[in-house]
Scaffold this motif. Sequence first.
Motif, PDB file in Angstrom:
ATOM      1  N   ALA A 204       0.814  -1.212   0.000  1.00 45.66           N
ATOM      2  CA  ALA A 204       0.000   0.000   0.000  1.00 45.66           C
ATOM      3  C   ALA A 204       0.846   1.260   0.000  1.00 45.66           C
ATOM      4  O   ALA A 204       1.923   1.320   0.599  1.00 45.66           O
ATOM      5  CB  ALA A 204      -0.926   0.006   1.212  1.00 45.66           C
ATOM      6  N   ALA A 205       0.346   2.271  -0.661  1.00 44.60           N
ATOM      7  CA  ALA A 205       0.940   3.606  -0.595  1.00 44.60           C
ATOM      8  C   ALA A 205       0.622   4.235   0.761  1.00 44.60           C
ATOM      9  O   ALA A 205      -0.215   3.739   1.521  1.00 44.60           O
ATOM     10  CB  ALA A 205       0.378   4.473  -1.718  1.00 44.60           C
ATOM     11  N   GLU A 206       1.286   5.325   1.066  1.00 44.43           N
ATOM     12  CA  GLU A 206       1.004   6.018   2.318  1.00 44.43           C
ATOM     13  C   GLU A 206      -0.361   6.674   2.288  1.00 44.43           C
ATOM     14  O   GLU A 206      -1.058   6.717   3.317  1.00 44.43           O
ATOM     15  CB  GLU A 206       2.086   7.067   2.600  1.00 44.43           C
ATOM     16  N   GLN A 207      -0.762   7.214   1.138  1.00 47.92           N
ATOM     17  CA  GLN A 207      -2.036   7.912   1.039  1.00 47.92           C
ATOM     18  C   GLN A 207      -2.741   7.564  -0.268  1.00 47.92           C
ATOM     19  O   GLN A 207      -2.118   7.107  -1.233  1.00 47.92           O
ATOM     20  CB  GLN A 207      -1.846   9.430   1.110  1.00 47.92           C
ATOM     21  N   CYS A 208      -4.035   7.812  -0.265  1.00 49.18           N
ATOM     22  CA  CYS A 208      -4.851   7.663  -1.467  1.00 49.18           C
ATOM     23  C   CYS A 208      -5.618   8.962  -1.675  1.00 49.18           C
ATOM     24  O   CYS A 208      -6.223   9.494  -0.726  1.00 49.18           O
ATOM     25  CB  CYS A 208      -5.815   6.489  -1.302  1.00 49.18           C
ATOM     26  N   PHE A 209      -5.586   9.499  -2.877  1.00 46.31           N
ATOM     27  CA  PHE A 209      -6.189  10.799  -3.199  1.00 46.31           C
ATOM     28  C   PHE A 209      -5.640  11.911  -2.305  1.00 46.31           C
ATOM     29  O   PHE A 209      -6.317  12.920  -2.073  1.00 46.31           O
ATOM     30  CB  PHE A 209      -7.717  10.739  -3.070  1.00 46.31           C
ATOM     31  N   ASP A 210      -4.430  11.738  -1.790  1.00 45.11           N
ATOM     32  CA  ASP A 210      -3.736  12.739  -0.970  1.00 45.11           C
ATOM     33  C   ASP A 210      -4.484  13.097   0.313  1.00 45.11           C
ATOM     34  O   ASP A 210      -4.132  14.083   0.982  1.00 45.11           O
ATOM     35  CB  ASP A 210      -3.491  14.031  -1.773  1.00 45.11           C
ATOM     36  N   VAL A 211      -5.498  12.328   0.661  1.00 46.35           N
ATOM     37  CA  VAL A 211      -6.320  12.644   1.834  1.00 46.35           C
ATOM     38  C   VAL A 211      -6.509  11.431   2.738  1.00 46.35           C
ATOM     39  O   VAL A 211      -6.417  11.521   3.965  1.00 46.35           O
ATOM     40  CB  VAL A 211      -7.713  13.180   1.399  1.00 46.35           C
ATOM     41  N   PHE A 212      -6.756  10.284   2.132  1.00 49.50           N
ATOM     42  CA  PHE A 212      -7.119   9.082   2.871  1.00 49.50           C
ATOM     43  C   PHE A 212      -5.906   8.171   3.062  1.00 49.50           C
ATOM     44  O   PHE A 212      -4.928   8.254   2.307  1.00 49.50           O
ATOM     45  CB  PHE A 212      -8.216   8.328   2.121  1.00 49.50           C
ATOM     46  N   PRO A 213      -5.958   7.287   4.045  1.00 50.67           N
ATOM     47  CA  PRO A 213      -4.888   6.291   4.181  1.00 50.67           C
ATOM     48  C   PRO A 213      -4.751   5.464   2.907  1.00 50.67           C
ATOM     49  O   PRO A 213      -5.716   5.284   2.158  1.00 50.67           O
ATOM     50  CB  PRO A 213      -5.368   5.425   5.357  1.00 50.67           C
ATOM     51  N   GLY A 214      -3.559   4.945   2.685  1.00 53.35           N
ATOM     52  CA  GLY A 214      -3.306   4.184   1.473  1.00 53.35           C
ATOM     53  C   GLY A 214      -4.059   2.880   1.389  1.00 53.35           C
ATOM     54  O   GLY A 214      -4.184   2.307   0.301  1.00 53.35           O
ATOM     55  N   ALA A 215      -4.559   2.387   2.506  1.00 60.32           N
ATOM     56  CA  ALA A 215      -5.349   1.157   2.523  1.00 60.32           C
ATOM     57  C   ALA A 215      -6.196   1.152   3.780  1.00 60.32           C
ATOM     58  O   ALA A 215      -5.911   1.862   4.753  1.00 60.32           O
ATOM     59  CB  ALA A 215      -4.447  -0.077   2.488  1.00 60.32           C
ATOM     60  N   GLY A 216      -7.244   0.353   3.760  1.00 63.77           N
ATOM     61  CA  GLY A 216      -8.086   0.254   4.943  1.00 63.77           C
ATOM     62  C   GLY A 216      -9.346  -0.520   4.661  1.00 63.77           C
ATOM     63  O   GLY A 216      -9.552  -1.049   3.560  1.00 63.77           O
ATOM     64  N   VAL A 217     -10.214  -0.604   5.671  1.00 59.05           N
ATOM     65  CA  VAL A 217     -11.483  -1.311   5.548  1.00 59.05           C
ATOM     66  C   VAL A 217     -12.629  -0.359   5.883  1.00 59.05           C
ATOM     67  O   VAL A 217     -12.461   0.600   6.635  1.00 59.05           O
ATOM     68  CB  VAL A 217     -11.547  -2.539   6.483  1.00 59.05           C
ATOM     69  N   PHE A 218     -13.763  -0.636   5.288  1.00 57.16           N
ATOM     70  CA  PHE A 218     -14.998   0.051   5.648  1.00 57.16           C
ATOM     71  C   PHE A 218     -15.615  -0.719   6.807  1.00 57.16           C
ATOM     72  O   PHE A 218     -16.025  -1.865   6.647  1.00 57.16           O
ATOM     73  CB  PHE A 218     -15.955   0.107   4.456  1.00 57.16           C
ATOM     74  N   ARG A 219     -15.664  -0.108   7.965  1.00 56.23           N
ATOM     75  CA  ARG A 219     -16.073  -0.828   9.169  1.00 56.23           C
ATOM     76  C   ARG A 219     -17.579  -0.978   9.288  1.00 56.23           C
ATOM     77  O   ARG A 219     -18.055  -1.864  10.006  1.00 56.23           O
ATOM     78  CB  ARG A 219     -15.520  -0.136  10.416  1.00 56.23           C
ATOM     79  N   HIS A 220     -18.345  -0.110   8.615  1.00 54.88           N
ATOM     80  CA  HIS A 220     -19.794  -0.164   8.711  1.00 54.88           C
ATOM     81  C   HIS A 220     -20.423  -0.192   7.326  1.00 54.88           C
ATOM     82  O   HIS A 220     -19.976   0.485   6.395  1.00 54.88           O
ATOM     83  CB  HIS A 220     -20.331   1.021   9.514  1.00 54.88           C
ATOM     84  N   TYR A 221     -21.476  -0.981   7.227  1.00 56.57           N
ATOM     85  CA  TYR A 221     -22.194  -1.112   5.970  1.00 56.57           C
ATOM     86  C   TYR A 221     -22.858   0.209   5.597  1.00 56.57           C
ATOM     87  O   TYR A 221     -23.411   0.925   6.443  1.00 56.57           O
ATOM     88  CB  TYR A 221     -23.257  -2.210   6.078  1.00 56.57           C
ATOM     89  N   ASP A 222     -22.811   0.521   4.328  1.00 62.08           N
ATOM     90  CA  ASP A 222     -23.501   1.678   3.776  1.00 62.08           C
ATOM     91  C   ASP A 222     -24.021   1.263   2.406  1.00 62.08           C
ATOM     92  O   ASP A 222     -23.333   0.553   1.653  1.00 62.08           O
ATOM     93  CB  ASP A 222     -22.536   2.871   3.646  1.00 62.08           C
ATOM     94  N   GLU A 223     -25.235   1.678   2.081  1.00 62.55           N
ATOM     95  CA  GLU A 223     -25.831   1.286   0.804  1.00 62.55           C
ATOM     96  C   GLU A 223     -24.950   1.660  -0.380  1.00 62.55           C
ATOM     97  O   GLU A 223     -24.989   1.010  -1.428  1.00 62.55           O
ATOM     98  CB  GLU A 223     -27.212   1.942   0.652  1.00 62.55           C
ATOM     99  N   ARG A 224     -24.135   2.710  -0.237  1.00 62.48           N
ATOM    100  CA  ARG A 224     -23.273   3.133  -1.329  1.00 62.48           C
ATOM    101  C   ARG A 224     -22.140   2.152  -1.591  1.00 62.48           C
ATOM    102  O   ARG A 224     -21.503   2.198  -2.655  1.00 62.48           O
ATOM    103  CB  ARG A 224     -22.723   4.529  -1.033  1.00 62.48           C
ATOM    104  N   LEU A 225     -21.889   1.253  -0.647  1.00 61.64           N
ATOM    105  CA  LEU A 225     -20.863   0.228  -0.829  1.00 61.64           C
ATOM    106  C   LEU A 225     -21.420  -1.036  -1.485  1.00 61.64           C
ATOM    107  O   LEU A 225     -20.661  -1.917  -1.874  1.00 61.64           O
ATOM    108  CB  LEU A 225     -20.248  -0.144   0.524  1.00 61.64           C
ATOM    109  N   ARG A 226     -22.719  -1.097  -1.598  1.00 64.21           N
ATOM    110  CA  ARG A 226     -23.369  -2.293  -2.126  1.00 64.21           C
ATOM    111  C   ARG A 226     -23.314  -2.303  -3.649  1.00 64.21           C
ATOM    112  O   ARG A 226     -23.686  -1.331  -4.309  1.00 64.21           O
ATOM    113  CB  ARG A 226     -24.821  -2.338  -1.648  1.00 64.21           C
ATOM    114  N   LEU A 227     -22.853  -3.410  -4.207  1.00 61.81           N
ATOM    115  CA  LEU A 227     -22.845  -3.594  -5.653  1.00 61.81           C
ATOM    116  C   LEU A 227     -24.118  -4.285  -6.126  1.00 61.81           C
ATOM    117  O   LEU A 227     -24.668  -3.941  -7.180  1.00 61.81           O
ATOM    118  CB  LEU A 227     -21.630  -4.415  -6.075  1.00 61.81           C
ATOM    119  N   SER A 228     -24.594  -5.280  -5.392  1.00 63.45           N
ATOM    120  CA  SER A 228     -25.749  -6.066  -5.802  1.00 63.45           C
ATOM    121  C   SER A 228     -27.018  -5.218  -5.832  1.00 63.45           C
ATOM    122  O   SER A 228     -27.261  -4.406  -4.941  1.00 63.45           O
ATOM    123  CB  SER A 228     -25.964  -7.240  -4.845  1.00 63.45           C
TER     124      SER A 228
END
Length: 302
Positions: A204-228
């Motif tokens: 992983a890089a240190e950052q993503c989009f110069d704002v967020f950590p380079g890697a991580g997990v989404f800890r809580h479900y959100d409808e915007r994360l749903r593909l199905s």
Amino acid sequence: MRIVLSRKGFDTTNSKQANCGGAASPIFPDGTMVSLPIPEVQPYIQTGIRYSALICPIEGFRNMGEIGAQLSKGKLRPAEHSLAHVDPDLDRNSFQERPENWRALFGQDGGAQTELCDIEVGDLFLFFGRFRDVTVSDSDTARGKVIAPRRGSVAMHVIFGWLSVGKILKVGSPKANDWLEKNPWAAYHSHFNGHHKNNTVYVAAEQCFDVFPGAGVFRHYDERLRLSAPDCSSTVWRLPPWMRPTAGHLPLTHHQKAERWDVRENCVILSAARRGQEFILNTTHYPEADEWAESLLSLTSQ
């Protein structure tokens, strides 16, 4: 930049060639998502992380092995001592023994890695898996908490993590050997112990989009994360309207047949490939993808 939708974690496929856990990963009543890693089945792997060492974020369970054993109805055995194929390894807090210079890792090999041959530093993996709502109750025995799929819930594909590529290491190359010598903590990772063709580790890089950590997990479900798509099987996806086929370009690899794509007024419905691990989106032809991915990562700060 390329965005890779990468399928990982517990799934329902079980065969002599692969054990994917035999269940969907859980979404708990409070919305907490936990992507369960599949079992490590390679006989040459002697080191790694055991399920019993993986920390469970839900009170009442000692470790990830307990959750996996119950949801898989015993297919994951013996849960306490089995090695987990922790790949991608995205969450510093999932395991206690992390050095200060730890970085998230993801490994790939074989034909799936051949599909990733054009991936470069700065590209982004969005990891998705099969999830299902669960219930948690107290047992009337000494076994503790009981976890089970919630009645009426359906399995769905959900994005659960990300990794922005900072380094690409061809395992066994001088570059990879030098990096591993300087970072011996990474020796646990199964892809540094593997012997498959094209064996590659993404750091992983240190950052993503110069704002967020380079890697991580989404800890809580959100409808915007749903593909199905709602009220459909997990492999029928509801995608943003900009992700539509255009003349000479299809959004995702592995989905070349036009009949897979149903363009509607406010969305695109895709009959997604049932198998396959790496689906690549070239944002040169779909520039809206950058903003879409960035909006997903912003969910981590909400």
